[in-house]
Design an enzyme around this catalytic site. Structure first.
Site, PDB file in Angstrom:
ATOM      1  N   TYR A   1       0.840  -1.064  -0.032  1.00  0.00           N
ATOM      2  CA  TYR A   1      -0.107   0.144   0.174  1.00  0.00           C
ATOM      3  C   TYR A   1       0.886   1.250   0.003  1.00  0.00           C
ATOM      4  CZ  TYR A   1      -3.209   3.682   1.885  1.00  0.00           C
ATOM      5  OH  TYR A   1      -3.889   4.592   1.627  1.00  0.00           O
ATOM      6  N   CYS A   2       0.584   2.161  -0.760  1.00  0.00           N
ATOM      7  CA  CYS A   2       1.279   3.320  -1.048  1.00  0.00           C
ATOM      8  C   CYS A   2       2.868   3.145  -1.139  1.00  0.00           C
ATOM      9  CB  CYS A   2       1.043   4.163   0.183  1.00  0.00           C
ATOM     10  SG  CYS A   2       1.718   5.961   0.064  1.00  0.00           S
ATOM     11  N   LEU A   3       3.629   3.881  -0.176  1.00  0.00           N
ATOM     12  CA  LEU A   3       5.103   3.720  -0.192  1.00  0.00           C
ATOM     13  C   LEU A   3       5.562   2.148  -0.135  1.00  0.00           C
ATOM     14  CD1 LEU A   3       6.552   6.623   1.759  1.00  0.00           C
ATOM     15  CD2 LEU A   3       6.386   6.300  -0.729  1.00  0.00           C
TER      16      LEU A   3
ATOM     17  N   GLY B   1       3.949  -0.491  -1.739  1.00  0.00           N
ATOM     18  CA  GLY B   1       3.792  -0.749  -2.616  1.00  0.00           C
ATOM     19  C   GLY B   1       5.010  -0.480  -3.498  1.00  0.00           C
TER      20      GLY B   1
END
Length: 625
Positions: free
Chosen positions: A362-364, A366
């Site tokens: 998720y987000c960073l 990812g």
């Protein structure tokens, strides 16, 4: 000889400056009784020892004085680089002076706006019916929605303000010769100033506040003052405790049962207790962003993606990141890959004896997962069976509104601040995100709490949003420079273990999620994974923003998504064509992702044993203030 003398003088000056800074710091720490050892002993050792602080790659010995002065200046400028602001406004003003036609258009528009406002004001006075607006507020602008804003004189006040906003938008955009980044910075800062001066922020020009004062006999101002004093007290005291009625970690949120089955100096790895008789053979690893706490994926039970996946028969693992301190200043992006993702993969395969696992970031998280996956592909490591990316960018050419804060000048200034502290503080991170949505996150909150005297409504997502973490100096500097500023990952210049990695080496199937109104990871930027990874990509575009679009459990009202799979990157559509041609579906995207993941998760087997005598979830790292 002369050069050696100059170096000695510079080094001595740097030591004197550092000693003065240490003196002020010692006094402050003594007031807080934060030290046990004698202060002057530490200061003497700092003076006698060589200067060993880390500093940016571009710096040399003489840069210490620059870093110290910039770090102190940052406390006065709220960590905004004065040089970056000066460059942006100089670029805009210089080119505006060189554009007589633009100035003529602006002058003409100013007279037109004044005349429009005069006619509107006159019609409001002489007619009973509401005249046609001069300017209609944007759909996301909720400041003047209350019916009381339609009555004179408040309708003329709001229209006058909106006309000014419109004029300044014209003045700060479309000036020939101004760089796009500088134009965005000037437009953004002017909008922040106008938002500060909006009539909705002042009791004398806000009819809603006046009505509340009349109905409560002024009690709203009394309660608003008490709310403001409490916020001020908590800010000054750095009070992180929550009221009794708030959501609390381990009691209301992050309560999915499990064990901390592995830990090191950077992560705790949580294994969640199965709730089904059999589970899929391939376990699932979540890699959350380290910019916030992991429990965005494990909020209250009805909003928990972890609980949902466990109920569907998956053996779920979660990385919980440490909240770094000053002594963690030298943790790098490579440390986050090795001690984070790779250490978690090693632990999971050892615990479950599964040859492969599915991973979701998720987000960073990812972005880091993509780096790890490309590095593993480069070295022939096939332990990841599939990769899912939730609102995660791998191409930072168009990084969204956060790019307003990113250029060489601003990064150098932030590096000085982080060099001094050892990390980027939580307040510094939160402030940047709040400014991007100042009307919703700053001014509407102050209106409701300080002027209307209302109590803030608590929610699990708001609690998570306020629970920020620090960023280690070295890691955050590398992230900003190598990814955000230079886009090294997408352009094949990112290195792990001394070798450049390429996203085209990733051959495992990918499920990518973009959120429609995301201001942190714009969905069109997330969509670029189609052309960067040489594999099958299933892309889902869901309603909502960066957080609410991901936290989208089944049954949530007003949720929809689009989904399609492309097997060949050479035939993938552009983002806008994809959005226009793919059918929209109502409901949550979670079941669609689970259905996709099920095909990559193998047969059902008895759940792997949970290690005994291990700490219970959520562990200690998530509790660190």
């Amino acid at each position: 000889m002369k050069r050696d003398v100059l170096i000695c003088i510079k080094s001595t000056a740097a030591r004197i400056t550092m000693l003065v800074a240490l003196l002020f710091r010692e006094v402050a720490m003594l007031e807080k009784n934060s030290y046990d050892s004698p202060p002057f002993e530490r200061m003497a050792s700092a003076w006698l020892a060589p200067l060993t602080y880390d500093y940016p790659e571009s710096a040399n010995e003489s840069a210490y004085l620059d870093l110290m002065s910039n770090a102190w200046l940052g406390r006065l400028t709220y960590n905004i680089s004065p040089a970056a602001m000066f460059n942006a406004y100089a670029d805009w003003l210089t080119h505006l002076c060189l554009s007589p036609s633009k100035r003529m258009v602006l002058l003409q528009k100013a007279w037109q706006n004044c005349w429009q406002w005069h006619l509107y004001n006159r019609n409001c006075v002489v007619t009973e019916d509401q005249p046609q607006y001069c300017v209609t507020p944007l759909s996301q602008d909720q400041r003047f929605n209350d019916p009381s804003w339609k009555k004179w004189p408040f309708n003329t006040i709001s229209q006058g303000f909106l006309l000014q906003e419109q004029w300044w938008q014209r003045a700060t955009t479309g000036v020939r010769g101004v760089s796009k980044h500088h134009e965005d910075v000037v437009t953004f800062t002017v909008r922040q100033l106008l938002d500060t001066l909006a009539p909705s922020n002042f009791p004398l020009t806000n009819p809603v506040v006046q009505q509340a004062a009349i109905q409560s006999w002024g009690h709203n101002f009394v309660q608003g003052w008490l709310n403001a004093v409490e916020d001020w007290r908590r800010s000054i005291a750095s009070d992180t405790t929550e009221p009794d009625d708030a959501f609390k970690v381990g009691r209301d949120i992050a309560i999915s049962p499990g064990k901390v089955v592995f830990h090191n100096n950077l992560i705790e790895l949580i294994q969640y207790t199965p709730t089904t008789k059999t589970v899929h053979a391939v376990p699932l690893l979540f890699v959350p962003a380290w910019i916030m706490k992991y429990y965005i994926l494990d909020l209250s039970p009805q909003n928990s993606l972890v609980r949902y996946m466990v109920s569907q028969g998956y053996t779920v693992f979660m990385i919980s990141w440490k909240n770094p301190l000053a002594e963690d200043r030298n943790l790098s992006m490579e440390d986050y890959r090795k001690l984070g993702v790779m250490a978690a993969i090693d632990a999971i395969t050892e615990l479950t004896h599964a040859p492969q696992l599915n991973a979701a970031g998720y987000c960073l998280g990812g972005t880091l997962l993509s780096i790890a996956s490309a590095s593993m592909a480069c070295h022939g490591d096939e332990r990841i069976a599939s990769m899912s990316l939730f609102a995660a960018q791998v191409d930072f050419e168009e990084p969204g509104e956060l790019s307003l804060f990113i250029d060489e000048s601003q990064i150098s200034f932030l590096e000085a601040i982080m060099w001094d502290q050892g990390y980027l503080d939580t307040k510094q991170m939160a402030g940047a995100f709040q400014l991007l949505r100042s009307n919703d996150l700053i001014w509407s909150r102050r209106l409701n709490q300080y002027l209307l005297g209302l109590s803030e409504k608590k929610s699990d997502l708001m609690t998570w949003n306020a629970d920020a973490t620090r960023m280690p100096y070295r890691m955050h500097s590398e992230y900003l420079r190598h990814l955000f500023l230079h886009n090294d990952l997408a352009e094949g210049r990112y290195f792990t273990e001394g070798k450049s990695i390429h996203l085209t080496d990733i051959s495992i199937p990918i499920f990518a999620v973009g959120t429609l109104t995301d201001h942190v990871a714009p969905w069109r930027s997330v969509f670029k994974i189609h052309r960067l990874a040489d594999t099958e990509v299933t892309f889902a575009l869901t309603s909502g923003g960066h957080n609410a679009g991901v936290v989208s459990p089944p049954g949530h009202p007003d949720r929809s998504y689009q989904i399609a799979t492309h097997a060949d990157k050479d035939h993938a559509m552009d983002a806008d064509t994809w959005q226009a041609t793919v059918a929209r579906k109502e409901g949550s995207w979670w079941p669609a992702w689970e259905s996709w993941l099920r095909m990559k998760s193998g047969k059902r087997i008895p759940p792997p044993p949970m290690p005994a005598h291990k700490p219970a979830a959520p562990g200690k790292y998530v509790m660190q203030p």
